[in-house]
Scaffold this active site. Sequence first.
Site, PDB file in Angstrom:
ATOM      1  N   GLY A   1       0.792  -1.246   0.095  1.00  0.00           N
ATOM      2  CA  GLY A   1      -0.029   0.007   0.046  1.00  0.00           C
ATOM      3  C   GLY A   1       0.906   1.168  -0.006  1.00  0.00           C
ATOM      4  O   GLY A   1       2.181   1.332   0.358  1.00  0.00           O
TER       5      GLY A   1
ATOM      6  N   GLN B   1       2.956   9.923   1.393  1.00  0.00           N
ATOM      7  CA  GLN B   1       4.271   9.291   1.516  1.00  0.00           C
ATOM      8  C   GLN B   1       5.323   9.543   0.455  1.00  0.00           C
ATOM      9  O   GLN B   1       6.494   9.572   0.506  1.00  0.00           O
ATOM     10  CB  GLN B   1       4.243   7.727   1.471  1.00  0.00           C
ATOM     11  CG  GLN B   1       3.660   7.484   2.686  1.00  0.00           C
ATOM     12  CD  GLN B   1       3.497   5.698   2.646  1.00  0.00           C
ATOM     13  OE1 GLN B   1       2.501   5.141   2.083  1.00  0.00           O
ATOM     14  NE2 GLN B   1       4.164   4.924   3.263  1.00  0.00           N
TER      15      GLN B   1
ATOM     16  N   HIS C   1      -4.867   1.614   7.075  1.00  0.00           N
ATOM     17  CA  HIS C   1      -3.272   2.244   7.377  1.00  0.00           C
ATOM     18  C   HIS C   1      -2.896   3.151   6.437  1.00  0.00           C
ATOM     19  O   HIS C   1      -2.438   4.404   6.777  1.00  0.00           O
ATOM     20  CB  HIS C   1      -2.367   0.847   7.135  1.00  0.00           C
ATOM     21  CG  HIS C   1      -0.895   1.263   7.198  1.00  0.00           C
ATOM     22  ND1 HIS C   1       0.231   0.746   8.132  1.00  0.00           N
ATOM     23  CD2 HIS C   1      -0.141   2.180   6.303  1.00  0.00           C
ATOM     24  CE1 HIS C   1       1.417   1.317   7.896  1.00  0.00           C
ATOM     25  NE2 HIS C   1       1.144   2.156   6.719  1.00  0.00           N
ATOM     26  N   GLU C   2      -3.325   2.896   5.185  1.00  0.00           N
ATOM     27  CA  GLU C   2      -3.107   3.946   4.306  1.00  0.00           C
ATOM     28  C   GLU C   2      -3.779   5.329   4.183  1.00  0.00           C
ATOM     29  O   GLU C   2      -3.433   6.390   4.028  1.00  0.00           O
ATOM     30  CB  GLU C   2      -3.306   3.399   2.617  1.00  0.00           C
ATOM     31  CG  GLU C   2      -2.455   2.311   2.486  1.00  0.00           C
ATOM     32  CD  GLU C   2      -0.670   2.478   2.695  1.00  0.00           C
ATOM     33  OE1 GLU C   2      -0.590   3.507   2.702  1.00  0.00           O
ATOM     34  OE2 GLU C   2      -0.221   1.468   2.987  1.00  0.00           O
TER      35      GLU C   2
ATOM     36  N   HIS D   1      -2.356   7.797   6.777  1.00  0.00           N
ATOM     37  CA  HIS D   1      -1.335   8.572   6.079  1.00  0.00           C
ATOM     38  C   HIS D   1      -2.089   9.907   5.763  1.00  0.00           C
ATOM     39  O   HIS D   1      -1.370  11.041   5.820  1.00  0.00           O
ATOM     40  CB  HIS D   1      -0.694   7.814   5.017  1.00  0.00           C
ATOM     41  CG  HIS D   1       0.400   6.967   5.307  1.00  0.00           C
ATOM     42  ND1 HIS D   1       1.647   7.363   5.988  1.00  0.00           N
ATOM     43  CD2 HIS D   1       0.262   5.615   5.232  1.00  0.00           C
ATOM     44  CE1 HIS D   1       2.202   6.331   6.322  1.00  0.00           C
ATOM     45  NE2 HIS D   1       1.751   5.363   5.629  1.00  0.00           N
TER      46      HIS D   1
HETATM   47 ZN    ZN Z   1       2.591   3.429   5.682  1.00  0.00          ZN
END
Ligand code: ZN
Length: 167
Positions: A46, A51, A133-134, A137
């Site tokens: 992912g 990021q 999780h993504e 971010h």
């Molecule tokens: Zn991550």
Amino acid sequence: MAILDILEYPDPRLRTQAQPVNVVDDSIRRLIADMLETMYEAPGIGLAASQVDVHLRIIVVDVSENRDEPHAFINPELTLIGESVEFEEGCLSIPGFYEPVSRAEGVRVRALDTAGDVIEQQFDGLLSACVQHENDHLDGKLFVDYLSVLKRSRIRKKLEKQQRLRA
Ligand code: ZN
């Protein structure tokens, strides 16, 4: 397509609140293609736009064995479903560290696809954890935030040391 540079913890840019995408145009589709290529090359399951230092609400995931089931979600909105389950999580921005994190076992995602159409999909298991999780971010949140202060500072120190050695 291009491989993009991935920010590493504790880079403060990872804490940026991502903004919604207004128009799904070719530049967004190009970014998603680059994000997928970057994720596959890393390799990871992912990646969030945050990021790669693009602070727009876009995530890509692929947890398939053959790396041929990519999902891209633009402006995702999550509804968490069911009990919490623990998965061992890692992160391309926190290389080399894996820790158990508790997340909802299921998730419903409402988002735009690469054509700009609204889609709604439901996932469970690893894909559910990965999407959560993504999506974190995009709000500047990292999986280490779920760990104890002690564990988080230990990871931070080790990564800072590695980054110093590399510089
Ligand atoms: Zn991550």
